[in-house]
Motif scaffolding. Structure first.
Motif, mmCIF file in Angstrom:
data_model
loop_
_atom_site.group_PDB
_atom_site.id
_atom_site.type_symbol
_atom_site.label_atom_id
_atom_site.label_comp_id
_atom_site.label_asym_id
_atom_site.label_seq_id
_atom_site.Cartn_x
_atom_site.Cartn_y
_atom_site.Cartn_z
ATOM 1 N N VAL A 49 -8.907 2.370 1.129
ATOM 2 C CA VAL A 49 -8.726 1.513 -0.124
ATOM 3 C C VAL A 49 -7.511 0.758 -0.064
ATOM 4 O O VAL A 49 -6.494 1.302 0.539
ATOM 5 C CB VAL A 49 -8.365 2.490 -1.389
ATOM 6 C CG1 VAL A 49 -7.848 1.781 -2.549
ATOM 7 C CG2 VAL A 49 -9.615 3.401 -1.551
ATOM 8 N N GLN A 50 -7.356 -0.421 -0.235
ATOM 9 C CA GLN A 50 -6.339 -1.174 -0.326
ATOM 10 C C GLN A 50 -5.738 -1.556 -1.547
ATOM 11 O O GLN A 50 -6.396 -2.116 -2.555
ATOM 12 C CB GLN A 50 -6.855 -2.766 0.325
ATOM 13 C CG GLN A 50 -5.563 -3.758 0.464
ATOM 14 C CD GLN A 50 -5.859 -4.929 1.167
ATOM 15 O OE1 GLN A 50 -7.081 -5.126 1.595
ATOM 16 N NE2 GLN A 50 -5.169 -6.040 0.724
ATOM 17 N N LEU A 51 -4.778 -0.897 -1.602
ATOM 18 C CA LEU A 51 -3.835 -1.220 -3.151
ATOM 19 C C LEU A 51 -3.438 -2.649 -3.282
ATOM 20 O O LEU A 51 -2.420 -2.952 -2.437
ATOM 21 C CB LEU A 51 -2.741 -0.020 -3.309
ATOM 22 C CG LEU A 51 -1.930 -0.185 -4.366
ATOM 23 C CD1 LEU A 51 -2.797 0.222 -5.881
ATOM 24 C CD2 LEU A 51 -0.596 0.849 -4.362
ATOM 25 N N GLN A 54 -0.086 -1.741 -8.995
ATOM 26 C CA GLN A 54 -0.472 -0.764 -10.032
ATOM 27 C C GLN A 54 1.188 -1.151 -10.823
ATOM 28 O O GLN A 54 2.089 -0.940 -10.237
ATOM 29 C CB GLN A 54 -0.431 0.557 -9.592
ATOM 30 C CG GLN A 54 -0.517 1.412 -10.616
ATOM 31 C CD GLN A 54 -0.809 2.760 -10.186
ATOM 32 O OE1 GLN A 54 -1.787 2.864 -9.681
ATOM 33 N NE2 GLN A 54 -0.256 3.814 -10.555
ATOM 34 N N ARG A 78 -4.110 -0.605 -12.476
ATOM 35 C CA ARG A 78 -4.228 -0.628 -11.089
ATOM 36 C C ARG A 78 -5.435 -1.416 -10.560
ATOM 37 O O ARG A 78 -6.464 -1.542 -11.179
ATOM 38 C CB ARG A 78 -4.619 0.963 -10.857
ATOM 39 C CG ARG A 78 -4.737 1.304 -9.483
ATOM 40 C CD ARG A 78 -5.204 2.728 -9.377
ATOM 41 N NE ARG A 78 -5.989 3.200 -8.162
ATOM 42 C CZ ARG A 78 -5.340 3.444 -6.805
ATOM 43 N NH1 ARG A 78 -3.917 3.431 -6.939
ATOM 44 N NH2 ARG A 78 -5.889 3.606 -5.724
ATOM 45 N N VAL A 80 -7.278 -2.534 -6.784
ATOM 46 C CA VAL A 80 -7.586 -2.287 -5.551
ATOM 47 C C VAL A 80 -8.951 -3.012 -4.942
ATOM 48 O O VAL A 80 -9.476 -3.432 -5.649
ATOM 49 C CB VAL A 80 -7.780 -0.616 -5.161
ATOM 50 C CG1 VAL A 80 -6.512 0.197 -5.663
ATOM 51 C CG2 VAL A 80 -9.337 -0.382 -6.078
ATOM 52 N N THR A 113 -3.221 4.705 -2.077
ATOM 53 C CA THR A 113 -4.315 3.942 -1.373
ATOM 54 C C THR A 113 -5.395 5.104 -1.399
ATOM 55 O O THR A 113 -6.394 5.109 -0.787
ATOM 56 C CB THR A 113 -4.014 3.747 0.104
ATOM 57 O OG1 THR A 113 -3.684 4.786 0.891
ATOM 58 C CG2 THR A 113 -3.237 2.403 0.210
#
Length: 192
Positions: A49-51, A54, A78, A80, A113
């Motif tokens: 997961v690439q944030l 947020q 949020r 991602v 992430t």
């Protein structure tokens, strides 16, 4: 009154749009009882997961009612990218009222992430509502954000991205999760 940028309304519906139905590949990714995260992990050698961010911001004009809000107000958003084998395949956009985070979704602030789906599906108190589906026009804010996150060149106005969304409920709180399926997902085999 808060002005929203102009963009074509996407027609969210309870059934898959015909263009997605005819492309069974997308339909098989879009429908499923288990988490999309689990299915993406199974379809790839490496999942992450690439944030993208947020923070508090205003929801899109078609989102706040999904949360049961009586009026437009700031929410926690949020964003991602879900990445399979170093290729972004899904842009995910989550919206929740800030008071709900403290009451029923406290893990959200420290999620980083980690995949949201794992936390939601591991909690027996969480209920998922019915899916809604759309084909997002390239001018839609979520389609634009997805392309910007991937660093893509501008897309043609005729390109539309398949998307789904659903509301998760826990206690008195609601969380709207929208997933936009990116073209690179075509390179991964959907679950059977």
């Amino acid at each position: 009154m808060i002005a929203h940028p102009s963009y074509p309304r996407s027609r969210w519906r309870g059934a898959l749009p015909p263009a997605v139905i005819y492309d069974r590949h997308w339909a098989r990714w879009a429908i499923g009882a288990d988490s999309l995260t689990a299915r993406l992990r199974a379809a790839s050698s490496a999942f992450r997961v690439q944030l993208l961010g947020q923070s508090r911001s205003m929801p899109l004009r078609d989102e706040w009612r999904c949360l049961g809000m009586v009026g437009l107000a700031e929410t926690l958003v949020r964003e991602v990218l879900l990445v399979c084998d170093d290729v972004p395949v899904v842009y995910a956009h989550t919206v929740v009222h800030p008071r709900s985070v403290a009451l029923d979704w406290p893990f959200l602030k420290a999620l980083g992430t980690q995949p949201l789906g794992h936390s939601l599906f591991a909690d027996p108190r969480v209920e998922r509502g019915d899916f809604e589906f759309a084909l997002l026009d390239a001018r839609h804010p979520l389609a634009r954000r997805a392309h910007r996150a991937m660093g893509d060149a501008p897309v043609t106005r005729t390109e539309r991205l398949p998307a789904r969304r659903s509301v998760f409920r826990r206690g008195a709180s609601a969380m709207l999760v929208t997933e936009v399926f990116l073209p690179a997902l075509a390179g991964f085999s959907p679950p059977r």
